[in-house]
Structure formats: structure tokens, C-alpha cells
Write a protein that holds these residues in place. Structure first.
Motif, short mmCIF file in Angstrom:
data_model
loop_
_atom_site.label_atom_id
_atom_site.label_comp_id
_atom_site.label_asym_id
_atom_site.label_seq_id
_atom_site.Cartn_x
_atom_site.Cartn_y
_atom_site.Cartn_z
N THR A 1 72.28 -3.01 1.92
CA THR A 1 71.80 -2.30 0.74
C THR A 1 72.05 -0.82 0.92
O THR A 1 71.90 -0.29 2.02
CB THR A 1 70.30 -2.58 0.53
OG1 THR A 1 70.11 -3.98 0.44
CG2 THR A 1 69.80 -1.93 -0.72
N HIS A 2 72.42 -0.18 -0.17
CA HIS A 2 72.77 1.24 -0.16
C HIS A 2 72.01 1.92 -1.29
O HIS A 2 72.11 1.50 -2.44
CB HIS A 2 74.29 1.34 -0.38
CG HIS A 2 74.82 2.71 -0.54
ND1 HIS A 2 75.34 3.41 0.49
CD2 HIS A 2 74.90 3.52 -1.62
CE1 HIS A 2 75.74 4.59 0.05
NE2 HIS A 2 75.47 4.67 -1.22
N LEU A 3 71.21 2.93 -0.96
CA LEU A 3 70.49 3.73 -1.96
C LEU A 3 70.95 5.17 -1.83
O LEU A 3 71.05 5.69 -0.73
CB LEU A 3 68.98 3.70 -1.73
CG LEU A 3 68.25 2.38 -1.73
CD1 LEU A 3 66.78 2.62 -1.42
CD2 LEU A 3 68.39 1.69 -3.04
N GLU A 4 71.21 5.79 -2.95
CA GLU A 4 71.53 7.21 -2.95
C GLU A 4 70.45 7.92 -3.74
O GLU A 4 70.19 7.59 -4.90
CB GLU A 4 72.90 7.46 -3.58
CG GLU A 4 73.34 8.89 -3.50
CD GLU A 4 74.73 9.10 -4.04
OE1 GLU A 4 75.11 10.26 -4.19
OE2 GLU A 4 75.44 8.11 -4.32
N VAL A 5 69.80 8.89 -3.10
CA VAL A 5 68.69 9.61 -3.71
C VAL A 5 69.24 10.91 -4.31
O VAL A 5 69.99 11.63 -3.66
CB VAL A 5 67.58 9.91 -2.68
CG1 VAL A 5 66.43 10.64 -3.32
CG2 VAL A 5 67.11 8.62 -2.03
N ALA A 6 68.84 11.19 -5.53
CA ALA A 6 69.28 12.42 -6.20
C ALA A 6 68.64 13.62 -5.50
O ALA A 6 67.51 13.55 -5.03
CB ALA A 6 68.89 12.39 -7.67
N PRO A 7 69.37 14.74 -5.44
CA PRO A 7 68.80 15.93 -4.78
C PRO A 7 67.72 16.58 -5.65
O PRO A 7 67.73 16.46 -6.88
CB PRO A 7 70.01 16.86 -4.63
CG PRO A 7 70.92 16.46 -5.74
CD PRO A 7 70.73 14.98 -5.92
N LEU A 8 66.80 17.24 -4.98
CA LEU A 8 65.80 18.01 -5.71
C LEU A 8 66.48 19.18 -6.41
O LEU A 8 67.37 19.81 -5.85
CB LEU A 8 64.75 18.57 -4.75
CG LEU A 8 63.71 17.60 -4.21
CD1 LEU A 8 62.92 18.24 -3.08
CD2 LEU A 8 62.79 17.14 -5.30
N THR B 1 57.92 17.48 -9.70
CA THR B 1 57.97 16.05 -9.44
C THR B 1 58.49 15.82 -8.02
O THR B 1 59.60 16.23 -7.68
CB THR B 1 58.89 15.34 -10.44
OG1 THR B 1 58.40 15.61 -11.75
CG2 THR B 1 58.91 13.85 -10.21
N LEU B 2 57.69 15.15 -7.20
CA LEU B 2 58.08 14.85 -5.84
C LEU B 2 58.62 13.43 -5.68
O LEU B 2 59.19 13.11 -4.66
CB LEU B 2 56.89 15.04 -4.89
CG LEU B 2 56.47 16.48 -4.64
CD1 LEU B 2 55.19 16.51 -3.83
CD2 LEU B 2 57.57 17.23 -3.92
N ALA B 3 58.41 12.60 -6.68
CA ALA B 3 58.87 11.21 -6.60
C ALA B 3 60.38 11.18 -6.51
O ALA B 3 61.08 11.91 -7.20
CB ALA B 3 58.40 10.44 -7.81
N PRO B 4 60.92 10.33 -5.63
CA PRO B 4 62.37 10.24 -5.51
C PRO B 4 63.01 9.66 -6.77
O PRO B 4 62.44 8.79 -7.41
CB PRO B 4 62.58 9.31 -4.30
CG PRO B 4 61.32 8.52 -4.22
CD PRO B 4 60.23 9.39 -4.74
N VAL B 5 64.17 10.19 -7.08
CA VAL B 5 64.96 9.69 -8.21
C VAL B 5 66.23 9.11 -7.61
O VAL B 5 66.92 9.78 -6.83
CB VAL B 5 65.29 10.83 -9.20
CG1 VAL B 5 66.18 10.32 -10.31
CG2 VAL B 5 64.02 11.43 -9.76
N LEU B 6 66.55 7.89 -7.97
CA LEU B 6 67.73 7.24 -7.40
C LEU B 6 68.97 7.61 -8.20
O LEU B 6 68.99 7.49 -9.43
CB LEU B 6 67.55 5.73 -7.38
CG LEU B 6 66.40 5.23 -6.51
CD1 LEU B 6 66.30 3.72 -6.59
CD2 LEU B 6 66.58 5.66 -5.07
#
Length: 187
Positions: free
Chosen positions: A65-72, A104-109
Motif C-alpha cells: 500500500t502506498h499513501l502520499e500525504v499532501a504538504p501543509l 487544519t492539522l488533519a492529514p490530507v491524502l
């Protein structure tokens, strides 16, 4: 809230909310199995910058599985830096202060991918990674900021974060640069 297995801190709960969104109106039958996989050590995670890669073993099946998290955004990095000058120890109160300031601190994928046959953005394996990341973030809240590029962005002097494209068009590659100098073959 301290009796929650995953997301017992506000930092970790942001990852749990990816698996269990508040707007969800019906139970997801995959969630108990995903929690079980994460609880029993079936997820091996490697984090490289904003990319989370996981090898998931469940029974005789294995998936990648591969997740990419958007930068702040730059504004969020600046606001967090002003509200939390020392990020050595992050508490729930610090999380509340940042959220109260409108950040917003929640991660955005930015993207998800799994090698399983489900071909869904919310397959069992992706959900198990969310839970395992929640457990890791509960243990080390700095990881919540690190995986979103906070520390890299905080060191950057530019006012606008440069986004690296995920894909490069094939016609943008020069074969001489890509493969190196091609020496002529002897006749």
C-alpha cells in the motif's frame, strides 16, 4: 478517550478520522478487520518524506500500500511555528490551540494505491495503514507534522512551497540525459 486503542491523542485521532469519517452514515464492515490487522502487527510501514509505504500481511495474502500525504500550506506552517515554538513534545492542548487558530492539522491524502484486487481507495489494507499510522502518531505526535512536510517546509525560506510533480510526461524526458551518453556501436 484514553481507552481507545487507536487515536487516544488528538494527533492520532486525525488519522483515525481518515478511516472513520464523521460524515459516514453506515457502518463499514472492513473497519474491524483493518483494526485487527493493525493491532496484530500485520502492517510494516516505511515513511519517506510525505510518502507512506506499507507491506501488509493478512493470513496467506500480502499487499503493498502506498499513501502520499499532501504538504501543509505555507500559511499553516507559519501559524504552527508561531503557536508551537518548540515541537519537541506535542500535547493535546497544543493541538487544540492550533485548531482553535483555524489551522487544519488533519492529514490530507494526495493519493492512495494498493496492490490488492479490491482496487478501491478505501480497501482493507489502506484502512489498516490509517490505523497503524494513528498508533504511531499516538506514540510520537511529531510524526503527524513530519509526514505532512512541516519540518522540511519550516526550514525552507521560500514563501511558496514548490510542489514536485508526481508524474513526468514521457515526452519530457531526453533519452541522452535519461540513459546517459550513448556510445556508437562498432560496425
Amino acid at each position: 478517550m484514553a481507552d481507545n486503542e487507536f487515536g487516544y491523542t488528538k494527533w492520532g485521532m486525525d488519522w483515525v478520522r481518515l478511516a472513520e469519517p464523521i460524515r459516514q452514515t453506515r457502518p463499514d464492515p472492513l473497519l474491524p478487520r483493518a483494526r485487527s490487522v493493525a493491532r496484530n502487527g500485520g502492517v510494516q510501514i516505511t515513511i519517506e518524506g510525505r510518502v507512506v509505504r506499507a507491506a501488509i500481511h493478512r493470513g496467506n495474502e500480502a499487499s503493498v500500500t502506498h499513501l502520499e500525504v499532501a504538504p501543509l500550506p505555507r500559511a499553516a506552517i507559519t501559524a504552527i511555528g508561531e503557536l508551537i515554538p518548540d515541537t519537541a513534545v506535542l500535547t493535546d492542548e497544543m493541538h487544540q490551540a492550533v485548531v482553535a487558530a483555524g489551522v487544519t492539522l488533519a492529514p490530507v491524502l494526495a493519493g492512495t494505491d494498493c496492490s490488492c484486487k479490491a482496487r478501491s481507495a478505501r480497501c482493507l489494507h489502506v484502512l489498516a495503514v490509517f490505523y497503524d499510522m494513528a498508533r504511531r502518531v499516538d506514540e510520537n505526535p511529531r510524526l503527524a507534522l513530519e509526514v505532512q512536510g512541516y519540518f522540511r517546509g519550516a526550514q525552507d525560506d521560500s514563501p511558496v512551497a514548490a510542489e514536485v510533480p508526481r508524474w513526468v510526461p514521457i515526452n519530457a524526458l531526453d533519452p541522452a540525459d535519461y540513459f546517459g551518453e550513448l556510445s556508437p556501436t562498432p560496425a
